[in-house]
Design a protein around this motif. Structure first.
Motif, PDB file in Angstrom:
ATOM      1  N   GLN A 180       0.821  -1.208   0.000  1.00 42.95           N
ATOM      2  CA  GLN A 180       0.000   0.000   0.000  1.00 42.95           C
ATOM      3  C   GLN A 180       0.858   1.262   0.000  1.00 42.95           C
ATOM      4  OE1 GLN A 180      -2.157  -1.232   3.506  1.00 42.95           O
ATOM      5  NE2 GLN A 180      -4.083  -1.355   2.354  1.00 42.95           N
ATOM      6  N   LEU A 181       1.943   1.247   0.773  1.00 40.14           N
ATOM      7  CA  LEU A 181       2.839   2.405   0.780  1.00 40.14           C
ATOM      8  C   LEU A 181       3.472   2.613  -0.585  1.00 40.14           C
ATOM      9  CD1 LEU A 181       4.677   2.285   4.217  1.00 40.14           C
ATOM     10  CD2 LEU A 181       3.124   4.037   3.397  1.00 40.14           C
ATOM     11  N   TRP A 182       3.926   1.535  -1.203  1.00 41.04           N
ATOM     12  CA  TRP A 182       4.536   1.647  -2.530  1.00 41.04           C
ATOM     13  C   TRP A 182       3.529   2.173  -3.551  1.00 41.04           C
ATOM     14  CZ3 TRP A 182       6.988  -3.809  -1.957  1.00 41.04           C
ATOM     15  CH2 TRP A 182       8.140  -3.712  -1.187  1.00 41.04           C
ATOM     16  N   GLN A 183       2.278   1.748  -3.428  1.00 37.44           N
ATOM     17  CA  GLN A 183       1.243   2.242  -4.337  1.00 37.44           C
ATOM     18  C   GLN A 183       1.015   3.740  -4.115  1.00 37.44           C
ATOM     19  OE1 GLN A 183      -2.511   0.237  -3.957  1.00 37.44           O
ATOM     20  NE2 GLN A 183      -3.386   1.259  -5.730  1.00 37.44           N
ATOM     21  N   ARG A 184       0.926   4.152  -2.855  1.00 34.43           N
ATOM     22  CA  ARG A 184       0.758   5.577  -2.551  1.00 34.43           C
ATOM     23  C   ARG A 184       1.968   6.374  -3.022  1.00 34.43           C
ATOM     24  NH1 ARG A 184      -0.523   6.562   3.445  1.00 34.43           N
ATOM     25  NH2 ARG A 184      -0.575   8.698   2.694  1.00 34.43           N
ATOM     26  N   GLU A 185       3.171   5.790  -2.848  1.00 33.70           N
ATOM     27  CA  GLU A 185       4.383   6.468  -3.303  1.00 33.70           C
ATOM     28  C   GLU A 185       4.346   6.649  -4.815  1.00 33.70           C
ATOM     29  OE1 GLU A 185       8.863   5.082  -3.920  1.00 33.70           O
ATOM     30  OE2 GLU A 185       8.375   5.300  -1.787  1.00 33.70           O
ATOM     31  N   ALA A 186       3.997   5.603  -5.539  1.00 33.83           N
ATOM     32  CA  ALA A 186       3.934   5.692  -7.002  1.00 33.83           C
ATOM     33  C   ALA A 186       2.957   6.780  -7.436  1.00 33.83           C
ATOM     34  CB  ALA A 186       3.549   4.340  -7.596  1.00 33.83           C
ATOM     35  N   GLU A 187       1.812   6.851  -6.785  1.00 32.59           N
ATOM     36  CA  GLU A 187       0.808   7.874  -7.122  1.00 32.59           C
ATOM     37  C   GLU A 187       1.329   9.274  -6.821  1.00 32.59           C
ATOM     38  OE1 GLU A 187      -2.698   6.778  -4.949  1.00 32.59           O
ATOM     39  OE2 GLU A 187      -2.882   4.865  -6.013  1.00 32.59           O
ATOM     40  N   ALA A 188       1.939   9.448  -5.663  1.00 33.52           N
ATOM     41  CA  ALA A 188       2.453  10.769  -5.278  1.00 33.52           C
ATOM     42  C   ALA A 188       3.626  11.179  -6.160  1.00 33.52           C
ATOM     43  CB  ALA A 188       2.875  10.761  -3.806  1.00 33.52           C
ATOM     44  N   PHE A 189       4.540  10.243  -6.415  1.00 36.45           N
ATOM     45  CA  PHE A 189       5.728  10.554  -7.201  1.00 36.45           C
ATOM     46  C   PHE A 189       5.380  10.870  -8.653  1.00 36.45           C
ATOM     47  CE2 PHE A 189       9.517   8.634  -4.669  1.00 36.45           C
ATOM     48  CZ  PHE A 189       9.145   9.379  -3.561  1.00 36.45           C
ATOM     49  N   ARG A 190       4.327  10.270  -9.180  1.00 32.71           N
ATOM     50  CA  ARG A 190       3.900  10.564 -10.561  1.00 32.71           C
ATOM     51  C   ARG A 190       3.555  12.036 -10.724  1.00 32.71           C
ATOM     52  NH1 ARG A 190       1.455   5.528 -10.982  1.00 32.71           N
ATOM     53  NH2 ARG A 190      -0.446   6.241  -9.982  1.00 32.71           N
ATOM     54  N   LYS A 191       3.125  12.669  -9.656  1.00 30.64           N
ATOM     55  CA  LYS A 191       2.693  14.068  -9.710  1.00 30.64           C
ATOM     56  C   LYS A 191       3.856  15.063  -9.583  1.00 30.64           C
ATOM     57  CE  LYS A 191      -1.710  12.806  -7.653  1.00 30.64           C
ATOM     58  NZ  LYS A 191      -2.528  12.859  -6.444  1.00 30.64           N
ATOM     59  N   ILE A 192       5.040  14.575  -9.252  1.00 32.69           N
ATOM     60  CA  ILE A 192       6.192  15.461  -9.048  1.00 32.69           C
ATOM     61  C   ILE A 192       6.943  15.606 -10.374  1.00 32.69           C
ATOM     62  CG2 ILE A 192       8.350  15.806  -7.794  1.00 32.69           C
ATOM     63  CD1 ILE A 192       7.158  14.017  -5.561  1.00 32.69           C
ATOM     64  N   PRO A 193       7.025  16.831 -10.898  1.00 31.94           N
ATOM     65  CA  PRO A 193       7.716  17.040 -12.171  1.00 31.94           C
ATOM     66  C   PRO A 193       9.144  16.507 -12.154  1.00 31.94           C
ATOM     67  CG  PRO A 193       6.543  19.022 -11.524  1.00 31.94           C
ATOM     68  CD  PRO A 193       6.481  18.074 -10.351  1.00 31.94           C
ATOM     69  N   GLY A 194       9.494  15.729 -13.166  1.00 33.73           N
ATOM     70  CA  GLY A 194      10.837  15.202 -13.329  1.00 33.73           C
ATOM     71  C   GLY A 194      11.105  13.889 -12.616  1.00 33.73           C
ATOM     72  N   MET A 195      10.177  13.444 -11.777  1.00 29.93           N
ATOM     73  CA  MET A 195      10.421  12.223 -11.016  1.00 29.93           C
ATOM     74  C   MET A 195      10.618  11.022 -11.930  1.00 29.93           C
ATOM     75  SD  MET A 195      11.018  10.756  -8.153  1.00 29.93           S
ATOM     76  CE  MET A 195      10.450  11.745  -6.792  1.00 29.93           C
ATOM     77  N   ASP A 196       9.811  10.914 -12.971  1.00 33.62           N
ATOM     78  CA  ASP A 196       9.951   9.770 -13.875  1.00 33.62           C
ATOM     79  C   ASP A 196      11.333   9.747 -14.529  1.00 33.62           C
ATOM     80  OD1 ASP A 196       9.226  12.086 -15.277  1.00 33.62           O
ATOM     81  OD2 ASP A 196       8.331  10.955 -16.912  1.00 33.62           O
ATOM     82  N   LEU A 197      11.856  10.922 -14.864  1.00 36.46           N
ATOM     83  CA  LEU A 197      13.194  10.998 -15.452  1.00 36.46           C
ATOM     84  C   LEU A 197      14.276  10.594 -14.449  1.00 36.46           C
ATOM     85  CD1 LEU A 197      12.852  14.359 -17.398  1.00 36.46           C
ATOM     86  CD2 LEU A 197      12.926  12.066 -18.369  1.00 36.46           C
ATOM     87  N   LEU A 198      14.139  11.049 -13.207  1.00 37.69           N
ATOM     88  CA  LEU A 198      15.112  10.687 -12.177  1.00 37.69           C
ATOM     89  C   LEU A 198      15.105   9.186 -11.921  1.00 37.69           C
ATOM     90  CD1 LEU A 198      15.456  13.745 -11.522  1.00 37.69           C
ATOM     91  CD2 LEU A 198      15.457  13.065  -9.139  1.00 37.69           C
ATOM     92  N   LEU A 199      13.924   8.602 -11.865  1.00 39.51           N
ATOM     93  CA  LEU A 199      13.827   7.170 -11.564  1.00 39.51           C
ATOM     94  C   LEU A 199      14.370   6.303 -12.698  1.00 39.51           C
ATOM     95  CD1 LEU A 199      10.339   7.065  -9.825  1.00 39.51           C
ATOM     96  CD2 LEU A 199      12.599   6.942  -8.747  1.00 39.51           C
ATOM     97  N   ARG A 200      14.344   6.823 -13.918  1.00 32.95           N
ATOM     98  CA  ARG A 200      14.821   6.049 -15.071  1.00 32.95           C
ATOM     99  C   ARG A 200      16.232   6.431 -15.496  1.00 32.95           C
ATOM    100  NH1 ARG A 200      11.667   7.233 -19.702  1.00 32.95           N
ATOM    101  NH2 ARG A 200      10.938   9.097 -18.679  1.00 32.95           N
ATOM    102  N   SER A 201      16.833   7.402 -14.839  1.00 33.43           N
ATOM    103  CA  SER A 201      18.115   7.937 -15.313  1.00 33.43           C
ATOM    104  C   SER A 201      19.281   6.997 -15.021  1.00 33.43           C
ATOM    105  CB  SER A 201      18.383   9.293 -14.668  1.00 33.43           C
ATOM    106  OG  SER A 201      18.711   9.131 -13.315  1.00 33.43           O
ATOM    107  N   GLN A 202      20.314   7.194 -15.788  1.00 33.94           N
ATOM    108  CA  GLN A 202      21.584   6.512 -15.560  1.00 33.94           C
ATOM    109  C   GLN A 202      22.373   7.318 -14.534  1.00 33.94           C
ATOM    110  OE1 GLN A 202      22.331   3.568 -17.017  1.00 33.94           O
ATOM    111  NE2 GLN A 202      20.263   3.672 -17.881  1.00 33.94           N
TER     112      GLN A 202
END
Length: 102
Positions: A11-33
């Motif tokens: 449940q925490l990971w699901q809430r984290e994924a939802e919250a982090f999706r709303k933060i600009p640039g988070m997807d890039l940081l999570l996928r970056s080298q």
């Protein structure tokens, strides 16, 4: 009678994924080298802060863990990153002042 609320890691990971999706640039940081991460952290400081908080939930002594976990839950609850960062800075400064001479 007080009800106990149980939250699972899932449940925490699901809430984290939802919250982090709303933060600009988070997807890039999570996928970056590793080599591109510093530039992205400068470009997206809110995402870098949220990621740092999530990565440090269990680092340090009990008070430090509490500071990180408080900030983490605030992010998951949808508080603005600037408000969370402000409170985190205050809590960290108070911790450092309290333990400066330990």
């Amino acid at each position: 009678m007080n009800a106990v609320t149980v939250t699972t890691k899932q449940q925490l990971w699901q809430r984290e994924a939802e919250a982090f999706r709303k933060i600009p640039g988070m997807d890039l940081l999570l996928r970056s080298q590793r080599e591109t991460l510093p530039d992205l952290e400068v470009k997206y400081p809110d995402a870098a802060f949220a990621r740092m908080i999530a990565d440090n939930l269990f680092i340090g002594d009990a008070e430090q863990k509490e500071i990180h976990q408080k900030a983490y839950l605030s992010i998951l609850n949808g508080e603005s990153i600037s408000s969370v960062r402000f409170q985190y800075s205050r809590d960290t400064e108070a911790y450092l002042n309290k333990h400066m001479w330990d």
